[in-house]
Structures are given as structure tokens and as C-alpha cells.
Enzyme design. Structure first.
Site, mmCIF file in Angstrom:
data_model
loop_
_atom_site.group_PDB
_atom_site.id
_atom_site.type_symbol
_atom_site.label_atom_id
_atom_site.label_comp_id
_atom_site.label_asym_id
_atom_site.label_seq_id
_atom_site.Cartn_x
_atom_site.Cartn_y
_atom_site.Cartn_z
ATOM 1 N N LYS A 196 -1.708 -9.696 7.982
ATOM 2 C CA LYS A 196 -1.486 -9.319 7.095
ATOM 3 C C LYS A 196 0.142 -8.759 7.183
ATOM 4 O O LYS A 196 1.454 -10.078 6.245
ATOM 5 C CB LYS A 196 -1.748 -8.277 6.503
ATOM 6 C CG LYS A 196 -0.785 -7.581 5.186
ATOM 7 C CD LYS A 196 -1.409 -8.322 3.913
ATOM 8 C CE LYS A 196 -0.443 -7.350 2.613
ATOM 9 N NZ LYS A 196 -0.571 -8.893 1.416
ATOM 10 N N LYS B 135 9.576 -1.897 3.347
ATOM 11 C CA LYS B 135 8.630 -1.067 4.347
ATOM 12 C C LYS B 135 8.324 -1.465 5.971
ATOM 13 O O LYS B 135 7.507 -1.756 5.674
ATOM 14 C CB LYS B 135 7.687 -0.161 2.777
ATOM 15 C CG LYS B 135 6.599 0.289 4.008
ATOM 16 C CD LYS B 135 5.310 0.447 3.477
ATOM 17 C CE LYS B 135 4.492 -0.589 3.573
ATOM 18 N NZ LYS B 135 3.379 -0.490 2.604
ATOM 19 N N THR C 218 -1.141 -2.611 3.309
ATOM 20 C CA THR C 218 -0.772 -2.757 4.401
ATOM 21 C C THR C 218 -0.120 -1.512 5.552
ATOM 22 O O THR C 218 0.945 -1.371 4.884
ATOM 23 C CB THR C 218 0.553 -3.671 3.796
ATOM 24 O OG1 THR C 218 0.202 -4.934 3.410
ATOM 25 C CG2 THR C 218 1.187 -4.603 5.111
#
Lengths: 294, 294
Positions: free
Chosen positions: B176, B245, B99
Site C-alpha cells: 500500500k 501522512k 494505511t
């Protein structure tokens, strides 16, 4: 077979009308009342009696449904001079489907008790098309005897499922607020997510197809995703005005139990913005529009 | 039957390890590499070759999978002195499951192109148990020939579904990010909703049973609802640190396309709070704990 109880129905809005029709279709004698009397005409044409006032409706009904716009409207229906309490006979049951504050439900319960009448909290989940398809979900709470004796009439009113939250008279109202909050939070998230995809040049429909066939394979994401992707916010099945009302109730309830809800606050503010900018009649999923403004 | 291509696999974390196992089980020759070399041992015991460094892995693989923790780690894997680019033969395919920011995917694509190697963006949706059950969902984007030629190996790696987002090399990365944002938004909403119910004295489990059998009948609400109701935030399947993150990537991407995302900001701040207060190893659904603090 015992004769069916006579039913009264107060509040023929977009959800109330199809529920009243369901009851009529099941062969009950039905008396209806709506503040705007023209909304009673379709029901009258199908065989319902139209009451002149709420007390008159109450006097001829053994079970009374109400679904009105807010706490103030409900209090007026119940306590006005020619309202429910002035007309209900002892033993009559009032099934209250409105989305209201839990503390209002408690107040109303005690008022009914003082007249030897019964109150059931029965807030309802479902859009008008779900009512017509008899796929409504009711959350109920109140005295056990009352809950048990309400099952058949709720089914006949269009319940696919009845979720019993027990004795505490206002439990079902809290569940309803939590549910509407969860729906609002989901539409805010959808609005932001779909906006990000579009702004980034992604095929948002394809993305939504993926999400709703996998992690988000739930009616809320399918149905509201469609509205948001097509930007079809009119006619509203649930207006920004009603959404704002409900989020205000959520914030009020949260405050009363000392619960911080930052996402609920954000939602409330976005709905307030829609309403304050003259878009109160749009579907509440138009908070997407708010998310699009930079 | 043509011989199966030799596979390289970089990144044996909680999701990488079971995907690598899937590939091994399908009878491919597999070379693995992990920065922390001890994580390679279980794969070695099952027949995988352990590479000394990434360039060595690259030299002996026709298709290379990578799944690493963030953009910086990926850049290092690819561009370090003994990294992928220094070892990959022309024509080799790199399937990048991490990702990462869409713009990083574009950079990496061009780096591969300059060496006549191929890059496929293939971020993956699914927890480790979904990998083991071969129920992963991959979003893919990149050159058509590369996308088409990757289908079989992605299935063998554990894909239940492969969602094709077309030519634009970074499209799948944006999808995503949108997906992880939607999941994060849902867990924030669940945390607040369940807290409100509990504080109001409601049976939150019963409420959740209702919601997940009706409007919110989706895996995200079922699975995270269970974690939140049980407050079982350890061991994390997806840690607050990783969640932070990803939300930082979402905010970064939103900023780069000039998209306002107030709910994403709220989520980011709540995840930051978890991480800043030493709870970075908890499952990211512990943002619920943040919602509980008044």
C-alpha cells in the site's frame, strides 16, 4: 493513381532504420544517408539507393525524413556545405522526427522558409519494436497545408496515430519533451518503489502485477517495469546517454519559459550519474540502479 | 445457508462510509462506530446499529473492519480502555484497512494473537466513488486460514480484486505504501509536465489526450490529469494532509530498510509545503500548485 513521391531518409539509428524500412515496404523510391555508412547496407540490400552525401539525397527527394541524435547533429545535417539546404529543391518537404529544443525547430523552420522549402516538426513516440509493428505515435506541428499533406506518408512510415498540435512550428517538440520527461519520471518512481518493496521483503513481481492491472495499467509501467524487475538494461532501446540528452533539453526548455521542475532536475542528475560512471549505454531505466545505491 | 456473520465497522470517513454501506446492502447485521458520532447517522438510518463505544461494538461482532486516519488512531482504537481488545471475543477477526506502517501491523498482529483474536492486513486502493461502484482493490496479508476466510466478506465490502501477499502479516501494508508513493510520484510528474506545456504555450489538454490514449493510458493519469488540468482541488478525495501522512510513512519505511528514495523525499517536501501553507484540505494533486510557483 498519382506516382508516389520520392523519399529521402537521413539517420538510420535504432528507430530510424525500421521507419525507413516501413517506407520502403510501402513501395516508395527511397534514398538513404547515414553518417556511419555501414548502417545503410541493410536498406540498400532491400532496394534503397544510398546517397554519397546529404545534398545528393536532397536533390533527388520530394519528401525528406530526418531522425538524428541531437540539436547539433540536426543543424549540421541542414546547414553543412553539402547539407540539406544546399540540395533541396523549392517545394521539398523536410519531416524532422528528432527530439530537439523547440527553439531549434523555430530556427530550422525559418531556414527552410528562406529557401522556399517546407519544414514539419514530427517528433515520434515509440521504441524500435513499435516502429516495426507500425504502432508509432507522431506529434506534429507546422503550417496547416504541410500538416495535412504529411498524413499519408507518416502513416506509411509506421504511424498508428498522428497528433496534431497546430500552427506553432515547435509545439510538437515541446510535447515530445514533456512526454519523455513523463516517461523518465515514471521510471524513477518505479525504480524507487520496486526497490522499497524488495528491501522490505515483498514479492515485487506480484506487487507489479497488481499495479499494472489496476491503477498503473499503462504500457509505460508494463514495459519498463519488466525491464527493471529483470534488470535487463542491455541492449538499451533508449540509452541513458539519450535520456540525459533529453532531460537536458527539458531543463533548458523549462528554464527558457521560467518553469521550476524539481523532479526533472532530480532525473537529470540521476541520468548524469549513470553517464558519468560509464553506464551511458545502459537503458535509461537503469536509473533504478542509482536509486538502489545507498 | 449459514447465517451471515455479524459485522462491526469502525471509521466512517470518506472511504469508510461507502464500504460500510456496501456491507449493509449485502444483508449483514452491521454495528458502526465513529469518533465523530454524527457520521454514523446515515448508516443508522439505513439499518445499522450505532455502538456507544468500540468495546461494545467488538462484543457484538464476529468480523470487525477498521479504517482510521493513522497509526496513532489505530493503536488507540485497539488498545484504549474501551477499545477493541477489551471487547473482542476469542476467534473474532479484525480486518484492518488503514494505511499504516508495516511495523505497526506487526505490533497489532501480536496484540491480537495474545488475545486469541485474528488480524488481517487489508489496506485498500480506491477513491470513494470506486467504493460505491464496488471496484476496490484490496492487498491482503496474514495467516493463510484468515486470508482464505476473508475473501467473501471483502467482496461483499466492495472488492473488485483481492491481491494476496502471503503470510508475512505486514506485506500488504508495504504494498500500500509503495502504491501511494507511485501515485504521488505520478501526480508530481503530471504537475510539472502540464506546467511546462502551458508555460510553453501548448494546448495541455490536447497533449494529455495524446498521453492518456497512448503511453499513459492508465486510470491514475486519466483521473488526476483531469483534476490538475481543471485545477479542481476541492473537495479533496484524498487530501494533501493524508498524502503527507502517507509520504511520511513511506520515508519512515524506506529509512527502516535502508533504502534511499530521493523522489519520495521531494514529494514529501512538496506535500509538507502545501500543508504548511494552509492548503492541507486540498486534494494532494495540488502539489501541482507547488510546481507552478517559481
Amino acid at each position: 493513381m498519382p506516382e508516389k513521391p520520392s523519399i529521402g531518409f537521413i539517420g538510420l539509428g535504432s528507430l530510424g532504420a525500421p521507419i525507413a524500412e516501413n517506407i520502403l515496404e510501402q513501395g516508395y523510391g527511397l534514398t538513404v544517408y547515414n553518417r556511419t555508412s555501414s548502417k545503410s547496407i541493410p536498406l540498400k540490400e532491400r532496394g534503397a539507393t544510398v546517397a554519397e552525401n546529404i545534398a545528393g539525397l536532397a536533390a533527388r527527394s520530394e519528401i525528406i525524413f530526418s531522425i538524428v541524435s541531437d540539436d547539433a547533429a540536426l543543424k549540421s545535417v541542414i546547414t553543412a556545405k553539402d547539407g540539406l539546404l544546399s540540395g533541396m529543391k523549392p517545394g521539398t518537404l523536410h519531416i524532422c522526427m528528432s527530439t530537439i529544443l523547440p527553439k531549434t525547430a523555430v530556427e530550422m523552420h525559418y531556414l527552410h522558409q528562406s529557401r522556399s522549402t517546407h519544414y514539419l516538426a514530427a517528433p515520434v513516440f515509440g521504441r524500435p519494436e513499435a516502429a516495426r509493428a507500425r504502432k508509432l505515435n507522431f506529434a506534429i506541428s507546422g503550417e496547416e497545408k504541410i500538416r495535412n499533406s504529411s498524413v499519408q506518408i507518416l502513416k506509411d512510415a509506421g504511424a498508428a496515430n498522428i497528433w496534431d498540435f497546430g500552427e506553432s512550428v515547435n509545439a510538437a517538440n515541446t510535447v515530445k519533451l514533456c512526454g519523455n520527461y513523463m516517461i523518465g519520471a515514471a521510471i524513477q518512481a518505479m525504480g524507487e518503489g520496486i526497490s522499497l518493496a524488495r528491501q522490505s521483503g515483498i514479492d515485487a513481481r506480484k506487487m507489479w502485477e497488481m499495479f499494472t492491472q489496476t491503477l498503473f495499467a499503462a504500457p509505460i509501467y508494463v514495459n519498463y517495469g519488466k525491464i527493471i524487475l529483470e534488470e535487463k538494461f542491455e541492449p538499451a532501446a533508449f540509452s541513458a546517454k539519450l535520456g540525459l540528452k533529453d532531460l537536458n533539453l527539458v531543463i533548458d526548455q523549462a528554464s527558457s519559459v521560467n518553469q521550476r521542475m524539481p523532479l526533472a532536475q532530480l532525473l537529470r542528475d540521476n541520468l548524469q550519474e549513470l553517464v558519468s560512471t560509464g553506464r551511458e549505454q545502459l537503458d535509461w531505466s537503469a536509473i533504478f540502479l542509482g536509486a538502489q545505491k545507498n
